[in-house]
Design an enzyme around this catalytic site. Sequence first.
Site, PDB file in Angstrom:
ATOM      1  N   TRP A 182      67.258  22.057  48.352  1.00  0.00           N
ATOM      2  CA  TRP A 182      67.490  23.271  49.147  1.00  0.00           C
ATOM      3  C   TRP A 182      68.372  22.896  50.333  1.00  0.00           C
ATOM      4  O   TRP A 182      68.139  21.887  50.989  1.00  0.00           O
ATOM      5  CB  TRP A 182      66.182  23.877  49.669  1.00  0.00           C
ATOM      6  CG  TRP A 182      66.478  24.981  50.650  1.00  0.00           C
ATOM      7  CD1 TRP A 182      66.908  26.235  50.359  1.00  0.00           C
ATOM      8  CD2 TRP A 182      66.448  24.897  52.088  1.00  0.00           C
ATOM      9  NE1 TRP A 182      67.139  26.944  51.515  1.00  0.00           N
ATOM     10  CE2 TRP A 182      66.861  26.149  52.587  1.00  0.00           C
ATOM     11  CE3 TRP A 182      66.115  23.890  52.994  1.00  0.00           C
ATOM     12  CZ2 TRP A 182      66.951  26.420  53.957  1.00  0.00           C
ATOM     13  CZ3 TRP A 182      66.201  24.150  54.363  1.00  0.00           C
ATOM     14  CH2 TRP A 182      66.609  25.407  54.830  1.00  0.00           C
ATOM     15  N   GLU A 223      66.619  25.541  44.693  1.00  0.00           N
ATOM     16  CA  GLU A 223      65.931  26.636  45.394  1.00  0.00           C
ATOM     17  C   GLU A 223      66.969  27.577  46.013  1.00  0.00           C
ATOM     18  O   GLU A 223      67.871  27.143  46.721  1.00  0.00           O
ATOM     19  CB  GLU A 223      65.024  26.068  46.496  1.00  0.00           C
ATOM     20  CG  GLU A 223      64.270  27.140  47.292  1.00  0.00           C
ATOM     21  CD  GLU A 223      63.371  26.564  48.386  1.00  0.00           C
ATOM     22  OE1 GLU A 223      63.535  25.393  48.758  1.00  0.00           O
ATOM     23  OE2 GLU A 223      62.497  27.312  48.879  1.00  0.00           O
ATOM     24  N   LYS A 225      68.039  31.178  48.291  1.00  0.00           N
ATOM     25  CA  LYS A 225      67.581  31.854  49.511  1.00  0.00           C
ATOM     26  C   LYS A 225      68.475  33.042  49.812  1.00  0.00           C
ATOM     27  O   LYS A 225      69.657  33.034  49.466  1.00  0.00           O
ATOM     28  CB  LYS A 225      67.596  30.862  50.670  1.00  0.00           C
ATOM     29  CG  LYS A 225      66.945  31.398  51.919  1.00  0.00           C
ATOM     30  CD  LYS A 225      66.490  30.282  52.824  1.00  0.00           C
ATOM     31  CE  LYS A 225      65.935  30.871  54.105  1.00  0.00           C
ATOM     32  NZ  LYS A 225      65.348  29.865  54.974  1.00  0.00           N
ATOM     33  N   ASP A 258      61.033  30.551  45.990  1.00  0.00           N
ATOM     34  CA  ASP A 258      60.180  30.564  47.181  1.00  0.00           C
ATOM     35  C   ASP A 258      59.966  32.042  47.484  1.00  0.00           C
ATOM     36  O   ASP A 258      60.948  32.793  47.630  1.00  0.00           O
ATOM     37  CB  ASP A 258      60.919  29.841  48.316  1.00  0.00           C
ATOM     38  CG  ASP A 258      60.170  29.830  49.630  1.00  0.00           C
ATOM     39  OD1 ASP A 258      59.668  30.901  50.035  1.00  0.00           O
ATOM     40  OD2 ASP A 258      60.105  28.778  50.283  1.00  0.00           O
ATOM     41  N   HIS A 261      62.029  34.077  50.004  1.00  0.00           N
ATOM     42  CA  HIS A 261      63.493  34.029  49.934  1.00  0.00           C
ATOM     43  C   HIS A 261      64.160  35.200  49.229  1.00  0.00           C
ATOM     44  O   HIS A 261      65.251  35.062  48.697  1.00  0.00           O
ATOM     45  CB  HIS A 261      63.926  32.726  49.262  1.00  0.00           C
ATOM     46  CG  HIS A 261      63.649  31.509  50.094  1.00  0.00           C
ATOM     47  ND1 HIS A 261      64.170  30.280  49.822  1.00  0.00           N
ATOM     48  CD2 HIS A 261      62.923  31.359  51.233  1.00  0.00           C
ATOM     49  CE1 HIS A 261      63.763  29.416  50.735  1.00  0.00           C
ATOM     50  NE2 HIS A 261      62.997  30.050  51.594  1.00  0.00           N
ATOM     51  N   HIS A 285      57.632  27.768  45.437  1.00  0.00           N
ATOM     52  CA  HIS A 285      57.172  27.518  46.800  1.00  0.00           C
ATOM     53  C   HIS A 285      56.347  28.731  47.179  1.00  0.00           C
ATOM     54  O   HIS A 285      56.873  29.848  47.235  1.00  0.00           O
ATOM     55  CB  HIS A 285      58.358  27.380  47.769  1.00  0.00           C
ATOM     56  CG  HIS A 285      58.877  25.989  47.855  1.00  0.00           C
ATOM     57  ND1 HIS A 285      59.913  25.629  48.680  1.00  0.00           N
ATOM     58  CD2 HIS A 285      58.475  24.846  47.237  1.00  0.00           C
ATOM     59  CE1 HIS A 285      60.130  24.327  48.553  1.00  0.00           C
ATOM     60  NE2 HIS A 285      59.284  23.841  47.678  1.00  0.00           N
ATOM     61  N   ASP A 293      61.713  35.313  56.119  1.00  0.00           N
ATOM     62  CA  ASP A 293      61.143  34.076  55.590  1.00  0.00           C
ATOM     63  C   ASP A 293      60.400  33.350  56.707  1.00  0.00           C
ATOM     64  O   ASP A 293      60.769  32.262  57.111  1.00  0.00           O
ATOM     65  CB  ASP A 293      62.308  33.219  55.058  1.00  0.00           C
ATOM     66  CG  ASP A 293      61.846  31.918  54.446  1.00  0.00           C
ATOM     67  OD1 ASP A 293      60.802  31.923  53.781  1.00  0.00           O
ATOM     68  OD2 ASP A 293      62.532  30.901  54.627  1.00  0.00           O
ATOM     69  N   ASP A 295      57.482  32.028  56.906  1.00  0.00           N
ATOM     70  CA  ASP A 295      56.638  30.888  56.550  1.00  0.00           C
ATOM     71  C   ASP A 295      55.281  30.905  57.239  1.00  0.00           C
ATOM     72  O   ASP A 295      54.847  29.905  57.812  1.00  0.00           O
ATOM     73  CB  ASP A 295      57.390  29.566  56.810  1.00  0.00           C
ATOM     74  CG  ASP A 295      58.441  29.322  55.746  1.00  0.00           C
ATOM     75  OD1 ASP A 295      58.057  29.156  54.575  1.00  0.00           O
ATOM     76  OD2 ASP A 295      59.647  29.331  56.066  1.00  0.00           O
ATOM     77  N   ASP A 326      54.621  26.019  50.821  1.00  0.00           N
ATOM     78  CA  ASP A 326      55.739  25.829  51.750  1.00  0.00           C
ATOM     79  C   ASP A 326      55.643  26.822  52.903  1.00  0.00           C
ATOM     80  O   ASP A 326      56.114  27.950  52.796  1.00  0.00           O
ATOM     81  CB  ASP A 326      57.088  25.991  51.024  1.00  0.00           C
ATOM     82  CG  ASP A 326      58.262  25.753  51.970  1.00  0.00           C
ATOM     83  OD1 ASP A 326      58.051  25.154  53.034  1.00  0.00           O
ATOM     84  OD2 ASP A 326      59.383  26.174  51.648  1.00  0.00           O
TER      85      ASP A 326
END
Length: 417
Positions: A182, A223, A225, A258, A261, A285, A293, A295, A326
């Site tokens: 990524w 990955e 995004k 993910d 994303h 993820h 995003d 997280d 993640d």
Amino acid sequence: MSYIEAKNAYAKYGIDTDAAIEKLKGVPLSLHCWQGDDVRGFDTDPNKPLTGGIQTTGNYAGRARTPEELMADIDEVLKLVPGKVKMNLHACYAIFDEENPWVDRDKLEPKHFKKWVDFCKERGLGCDFNPTFFSHPKCDPLTLSSPNEETRRFWIEHGKACIRISQYLAEELGEPCVMNIWTGDGFKDIPADRMGPRERYRNSIDEILSECYDFSKVKPCIESKVFGIGVEAYTVGSAEFALSYAVMNKDKCIPLMDNGHYHPTEVVSDKIPALLTFFPEIALHITRPIRWDSDHVVLFDDETKEIAKEIVRCGGFDGRVNMALDYFDASINRISAWTVGFRNVQKALLFALLQPACLKELQDENNFTRLMVMQEELKTLPFGEVWNEYCKACGVFADGEWFGEVEKYEREVLSKR
Ligand code: RNT
Ligand code: ZN
């Protein structure tokens, strides 16, 4: 209510809770080392900003500052989470000492991860790996897609070094190593050339994957995004780019999604079966995005449950889905952040394993009325009892019992840092 009563309640729907518990125990979920220190790592100045469009917010006391502290914190988490844990490291967590002094990321070698291998061996864990294409002076700000040949070379060499390290981890630990590529490459504002960076990114990944590795042991992932902070207008590794790369190089890599994303109304739960229709294997993820995003710590929420259901239904437990956490929250106790998220993914997977096979039949018979009734009733079966039984079977605290341990660790260890 006792577990036996809960077991009987599920049995009425034809669901075997014992079998679900047994099944979940053996499936690995990767624990991301970067929750413990706010994604800082050990190879650059810890006070430098985090770049690449990701951000940790908060400054809760007790961040791990050294490999020893990070390992001690991970050990705390390992005591509190049920299920089969796999470690997940980033290249920036290389461990340097007098014998093996600091080298830049293009020069990293397996020996810089020997202490992590020992750590994993002692605890019987496999390990996943990630090249670190962010938070480094050589991000110009682009890395693998940079028009500057010297920059691009540096990062290609980093990627190749990481393939070699992943191969080492897989061989030493006897479990495949998922190696995720990524980058935060992209632009804050409207670019004048969108294709150039993508062509360079493709060529760079081609070069990285030309390094020799055994695809049954090292599983490189791409990955995608949608955007990042400071990288709002254009992301080189967009969804179409990453997926196309993976399709065109199916014999060398797998796609990674993910769930932070994508555009906010898109759901990864729906994308899992879409990808598994074509790819033998994918990687995930698992995170929680709030508006972007962000997280956040994974909760036992509807989309996490839906993702887990698709993993279970689509053969994820037969090795088709590589699961990793993640997220990174620096505003709360980090041990708790790790533990809550890990336990919640395990919870969601157990919940998914307790869905009866007849639901699919109802769908195929167009019996949507009964399907809805059943799906709603399943939500209030005594799941908590089964979950606590699972925790017991794994030798860890049930809900309501583990947080005291975190408070104690905070008092005795974290607050003194
Ligand atoms: C960033 C990506 C990436 C990172 C980790 C640290 O948006 O999700 O996977 O979070 O590599
Ligand atoms: Zn991710």
